[in-house]
Scaffold this motif. Structure first.
Motif, PDB file in Angstrom:
ATOM      1  N   TYR A   1       0.852  -1.191   0.000  1.00 14.03           N
ATOM      2  CA  TYR A   1       0.000   0.000   0.000  1.00 14.03           C
ATOM      3  C   TYR A   1       0.890   1.244   0.000  1.00 14.03           C
ATOM      4  O   TYR A   1       1.844   1.329   0.775  1.00 14.03           O
ATOM      5  CB  TYR A   1      -0.904  -0.032   1.228  1.00 14.03           C
ATOM      6  N   ARG A   2       0.586   2.186  -0.887  1.00 19.30           N
ATOM      7  CA  ARG A   2       1.308   3.453  -0.989  1.00 19.30           C
ATOM      8  C   ARG A   2       2.826   3.244  -1.173  1.00 19.30           C
ATOM      9  O   ARG A   2       3.642   3.640  -0.328  1.00 19.30           O
ATOM     10  CB  ARG A   2       1.072   4.310   0.248  1.00 19.30           C
ATOM     11  N   PRO A   3       3.216   2.607  -2.267  1.00 24.89           N
ATOM     12  CA  PRO A   3       4.658   2.364  -2.489  1.00 24.89           C
ATOM     13  C   PRO A   3       5.394   3.620  -2.928  1.00 24.89           C
ATOM     14  O   PRO A   3       4.793   4.545  -3.497  1.00 24.89           O
ATOM     15  CB  PRO A   3       4.647   1.332  -3.615  1.00 24.89           C
ATOM     16  N   VAL A   4       6.711   3.658  -2.680  1.00 27.20           N
ATOM     17  CA  VAL A   4       7.570   4.749  -3.132  1.00 27.20           C
ATOM     18  C   VAL A   4       8.812   4.112  -3.765  1.00 27.20           C
ATOM     19  O   VAL A   4       9.585   3.450  -3.075  1.00 27.20           O
ATOM     20  CB  VAL A   4       7.986   5.670  -1.963  1.00 27.20           C
ATOM     21  N   ASN A   5       8.971   4.320  -5.090  1.00 27.78           N
ATOM     22  CA  ASN A   5      10.130   3.780  -5.813  1.00 27.78           C
ATOM     23  C   ASN A   5      10.329   2.287  -5.546  1.00 27.78           C
ATOM     24  O   ASN A   5      11.461   1.807  -5.448  1.00 27.78           O
ATOM     25  CB  ASN A   5      11.408   4.535  -5.424  1.00 27.78           C
ATOM     26  N   VAL A   6       9.231   1.553  -5.397  1.00 25.38           N
ATOM     27  CA  VAL A   6       9.347   0.175  -4.955  1.00 25.38           C
ATOM     28  C   VAL A   6       9.971  -0.740  -6.004  1.00 25.38           C
ATOM     29  O   VAL A   6      10.695  -1.687  -5.668  1.00 25.38           O
ATOM     30  CB  VAL A   6       7.960  -0.359  -4.522  1.00 25.38           C
ATOM     31  N   GLU A   7       9.743  -0.449  -7.293  1.00 24.41           N
ATOM     32  CA  GLU A   7      10.255  -1.352  -8.329  1.00 24.41           C
ATOM     33  C   GLU A   7      11.780  -1.441  -8.301  1.00 24.41           C
ATOM     34  O   GLU A   7      12.356  -2.530  -8.334  1.00 24.41           O
ATOM     35  CB  GLU A   7       9.782  -0.906  -9.723  1.00 24.41           C
ATOM     36  N   SER A   8      12.451  -0.308  -8.241  1.00 31.86           N
ATOM     37  CA  SER A   8      13.915  -0.318  -8.250  1.00 31.86           C
ATOM     38  C   SER A   8      14.472  -0.949  -6.978  1.00 31.86           C
ATOM     39  O   SER A   8      15.496  -1.644  -7.008  1.00 31.86           O
ATOM     40  CB  SER A   8      14.453   1.107  -8.411  1.00 31.86           C
ATOM     41  N   ILE A   9      13.795  -0.722  -5.846  1.00 37.26           N
ATOM     42  CA  ILE A   9      14.246  -1.312  -4.581  1.00 37.26           C
ATOM     43  C   ILE A   9      14.138  -2.832  -4.639  1.00 37.26           C
ATOM     44  O   ILE A   9      15.061  -3.566  -4.236  1.00 37.26           O
ATOM     45  CB  ILE A   9      13.419  -0.747  -3.407  1.00 37.26           C
ATOM     46  N   VAL A  10      13.027  -3.338  -5.144  1.00 39.47           N
ATOM     47  CA  VAL A  10      12.820  -4.790  -5.239  1.00 39.47           C
ATOM     48  C   VAL A  10      13.797  -5.420  -6.223  1.00 39.47           C
ATOM     49  O   VAL A  10      14.350  -6.495  -5.972  1.00 39.47           O
ATOM     50  CB  VAL A  10      11.360  -5.103  -5.619  1.00 39.47           C
ATOM     51  N   ASP A  11      14.035  -4.753  -7.348  1.00 42.79           N
ATOM     52  CA  ASP A  11      14.992  -5.284  -8.331  1.00 42.79           C
ATOM     53  C   ASP A  11      16.374  -5.455  -7.711  1.00 42.79           C
ATOM     54  O   ASP A  11      17.050  -6.471  -7.930  1.00 42.79           O
ATOM     55  CB  ASP A  11      15.086  -4.344  -9.545  1.00 42.79           C
ATOM     56  N   GLU A  12      16.799  -4.466  -6.931  1.00 44.95           N
ATOM     57  CA  GLU A  12      18.114  -4.548  -6.299  1.00 44.95           C
ATOM     58  C   GLU A  12      18.133  -5.634  -5.230  1.00 44.95           C
ATOM     59  O   GLU A  12      19.106  -6.387  -5.091  1.00 44.95           O
ATOM     60  CB  GLU A  12      18.470  -3.189  -5.692  1.00 44.95           C
ATOM     61  N   TRP A  13      17.046  -5.753  -4.463  1.00 41.97           N
ATOM     62  CA  TRP A  13      16.956  -6.743  -3.386  1.00 41.97           C
ATOM     63  C   TRP A  13      16.968  -8.165  -3.950  1.00 41.97           C
ATOM     64  O   TRP A  13      17.590  -9.063  -3.390  1.00 41.97           O
ATOM     65  CB  TRP A  13      15.672  -6.492  -2.597  1.00 41.97           C
ATOM     66  N   ASN A  14      16.296  -8.360  -5.078  1.00 38.72           N
ATOM     67  CA  ASN A  14      16.210  -9.688  -5.683  1.00 38.72           C
ATOM     68  C   ASN A  14      17.569 -10.265  -6.063  1.00 38.72           C
ATOM     69  O   ASN A  14      17.747 -11.490  -6.098  1.00 38.72           O
ATOM     70  CB  ASN A  14      15.335  -9.639  -6.941  1.00 38.72           C
ATOM     71  N   LYS A  15      18.519  -9.391  -6.344  1.00 39.37           N
ATOM     72  CA  LYS A  15      19.827  -9.863  -6.820  1.00 39.37           C
ATOM     73  C   LYS A  15      20.521 -10.774  -5.801  1.00 39.37           C
ATOM     74  O   LYS A  15      21.323 -11.623  -6.175  1.00 39.37           O
ATOM     75  CB  LYS A  15      20.724  -8.665  -7.145  1.00 39.37           C
ATOM     76  N   GLY A  16      20.233 -10.579  -4.516  1.00 38.52           N
ATOM     77  CA  GLY A  16      20.897 -11.386  -3.493  1.00 38.52           C
ATOM     78  C   GLY A  16      20.116 -12.608  -3.043  1.00 38.52           C
ATOM     79  O   GLY A  16      20.501 -13.257  -2.074  1.00 38.52           O
ATOM     80  N   LEU A  17      19.033 -12.927  -3.753  1.00 43.07           N
ATOM     81  CA  LEU A  17      18.155 -14.021  -3.335  1.00 43.07           C
ATOM     82  C   LEU A  17      18.221 -15.194  -4.303  1.00 43.07           C
ATOM     83  O   LEU A  17      18.525 -15.016  -5.493  1.00 43.07           O
ATOM     84  CB  LEU A  17      16.703 -13.528  -3.244  1.00 43.07           C
ATOM     85  N   SER A  18      17.912 -16.379  -3.805  1.00 49.10           N
ATOM     86  CA  SER A  18      17.773 -17.529  -4.691  1.00 49.10           C
ATOM     87  C   SER A  18      16.567 -17.314  -5.587  1.00 49.10           C
ATOM     88  O   SER A  18      15.651 -16.542  -5.264  1.00 49.10           O
ATOM     89  CB  SER A  18      17.599 -18.812  -3.871  1.00 49.10           C
ATOM     90  N   LEU A  19      16.527 -17.982  -6.709  1.00 50.48           N
ATOM     91  CA  LEU A  19      15.472 -17.759  -7.701  1.00 50.48           C
ATOM     92  C   LEU A  19      14.087 -17.982  -7.123  1.00 50.48           C
ATOM     93  O   LEU A  19      13.156 -17.216  -7.383  1.00 50.48           O
ATOM     94  CB  LEU A  19      15.686 -18.681  -8.909  1.00 50.48           C
ATOM     95  N   SER A  20      13.914 -19.032  -6.312  1.00 55.73           N
ATOM     96  CA  SER A  20      12.581 -19.348  -5.795  1.00 55.73           C
ATOM     97  C   SER A  20      12.083 -18.315  -4.794  1.00 55.73           C
ATOM     98  O   SER A  20      10.883 -18.183  -4.585  1.00 55.73           O
ATOM     99  CB  SER A  20      12.570 -20.739  -5.153  1.00 55.73           C
TER     100      SER A  20
END
Length: 439
Positions: free
Chosen positions: A390-409
């Motif tokens: 709810y009420r995101p701010v620049n969430v797409e770029s933050i999630v893209d960067e966060w995903n880089k350190g996670l396993s695919l699943s």
């Protein structure tokens, strides 16, 4: 089928000349008969230490060690594929004072984490379950509860002594231990020991099994690549939700599919599908299943429920209440069949068999999204992760960067914007089961 009191009694009930284990060797394939395995168990040198951590691999040496030690020592099942940091914490938290396995270098590096104090004199079997490294809990089961779990599953899905089971799942996971090892053992069937994940592409052709137990991701990949051998007649799928497309694909190959539902805390299977609808599951013999007012599945059993979480009375009391195991799963019962409809508790289970403890995971993401963020991570219908915010701010770029350190699943692969603040309890916990299902 008979109800066995111990693993040794399972072995003793079988013609000693029958093949128990088949495994890869330098000459191709080798075997151990039921009589030979029984002899090795009887002659196994028991360690003086009480709490033994066993790196549970699909090798004859590991199998014999587990069969010989369980019931005579406290046995902690460990996965050598886990990272050393996770293994160190597991060994310390379970008070392991001896390590057994094939990898001498790994054992040497973990030896400083062994426990040197006094133990309670129990002979429990400890499996680690749920969560990231710091939140994993050691579930206390027993040889008796595991034998009962094999009886329950076998009562609904009997095997023949002529069957051969491909044992390719981690034995440190209760689904792998019960459903790819104890299940065939209790029927005197042949157990073909998988050669590891890198060889799963070839093991069906190498062993020509008639039965296999698989996690959804593995089943889907093998079916799509047409890697199943023509002799394979039954696949049991468990340890996570399975998309309908995978179930349909396997059935189209002429292979019977059964879907299983269970938890580590229940020594594995609570219900199995037996008919054409893999979602409609028959409840196993030793269980009473009730639904709470909010639809949570509550389970009672005199034979298979855990004793508790090791040295964790708080979580034990929260999970075992008035004799019932509170599963955290949501379901419905229609014409006596159990259907799983979702998850209530804060753990995501993925179709590769891995799990994610949400509060810890979300806390890390919250440090990136900011203290005012109102969000939850939820599992989509296809088993992947979505961010509901709810009420995101620049969430797409933050999630893209966060995903880089996670396993695919574990990566967030969809962002859904909530039209209003997320539903919460009086203590401000997100009511995940009230969040709309995300395609």
């Amino acid at each position: 089928m008979p109800r066995f009191a111990s693993f040794q009694s399972m072995l003793e009930s079988v013609d000693p000349s029958r093949v128990c284990l088949e495994y890869a060797s330098s000459g191709g394939k080798s075997i151990l008969t039921y009589g030979q395995v029984l002899e090795q168990i009887r002659n196994y040198p028991l360690p003086s230490e009480h709490s033994v951590g066993v790196f549970a691999t699909t090798t004859p040496a590991s199998i014999v060690a587990l069969l010989a030690l369980i019931g005579k020592r406290r046995v902690v099942l460990l996965n050598p594929e886990d990272n050393e940091g996770a293994l160190a914490l597991q060994i310390a938290s379970a008070h392991v004072d001896r390590l057994l396995g094939d990898d001498d270098e790994l054992i040497a590096s973990l030896t400083p984490h062994l426990y040197h104090g006094k133990h309670d004199e129990d002979n429990d079997v400890l499996f680690f379950t749920s969560g990231t490294t710091s939140k994993a809990k050691a579930v206390q089961l027993t040889e008796s509860s595991l034998c009962s779990a094999a009886f329950n599953g076998g009562s609904l899905l009997p095997l023949s002594p002529e069957d051969s089971m491909l044992c390719c799942l981690p034995l440190s996971h209760v689904f792998g231990f019960v459903c790819s090892f104890l299940w065939p053992l209790s029927f005197g069937a042949k157990i073909c020991l998988g050669r590891g994940l890198r060889s799963i592409f070839f093991d069906f052709d190498f062993y020509r099994p008639t039965v296999a137990s698989l996690v959804p991701q593995m089943a889907g990949f093998l079916a799509a690549k047409r890697l199943f051998n023509p002799e394979l007649k039954l696949i049991l799928i468990g340890a996570g939700d399975c998309p309908d497309a995978i179930l349909s694909l396997i059935k189209s190959l002429g292979i019977r599919v059964s879907f299983g539902y269970g938890l580590t805390e229940s020594s594995s299977g609570i219900a199995l599908s037996l008919g054409d609808d893999p979602r409609a599951m028959t409840i196993c013999p030793d269980y009473e299943v009730h639904l709470a007012d909010d639809g949570e599945i509550l389970v009672k059993s005199e034979t298979t429920l855990m004793k508790g979480y090791y040295l964790d009375p708080e979580h034990t009391r929260a999970t075992l209440k008035d004799g019932y195991l509170h599963t955290g799963d949501l379901g419905k019962i229609v014409d006596g069949k159990l259907f799983i409809t979702g998850r209530k508790k804060e753990i995501l289970v993925f179709n590769d068999g891995s799990k994610l403890f949400l509060p810890e995971f979300e806390q890390e993401l919250a440090t990136r999204l900011g203290p005012e963020s109102d969000f939850a991570l939820v599992q989509r219908k296809d088993g992947t992760v979505a961010l509901y915010i709810y009420r995101p701010v620049n969430v797409e770029s933050i999630v893209d960067e966060w995903n880089k350190g996670l396993s695919l699943s574990h990566r967030v692969n969809k962002i859904v914007y909530a039209p209003s603040p997320l539903p919460r309890t009086k203590t401000n916990k997100v009511q995940r089961y009230l969040i709309p299902t995300i395609e």
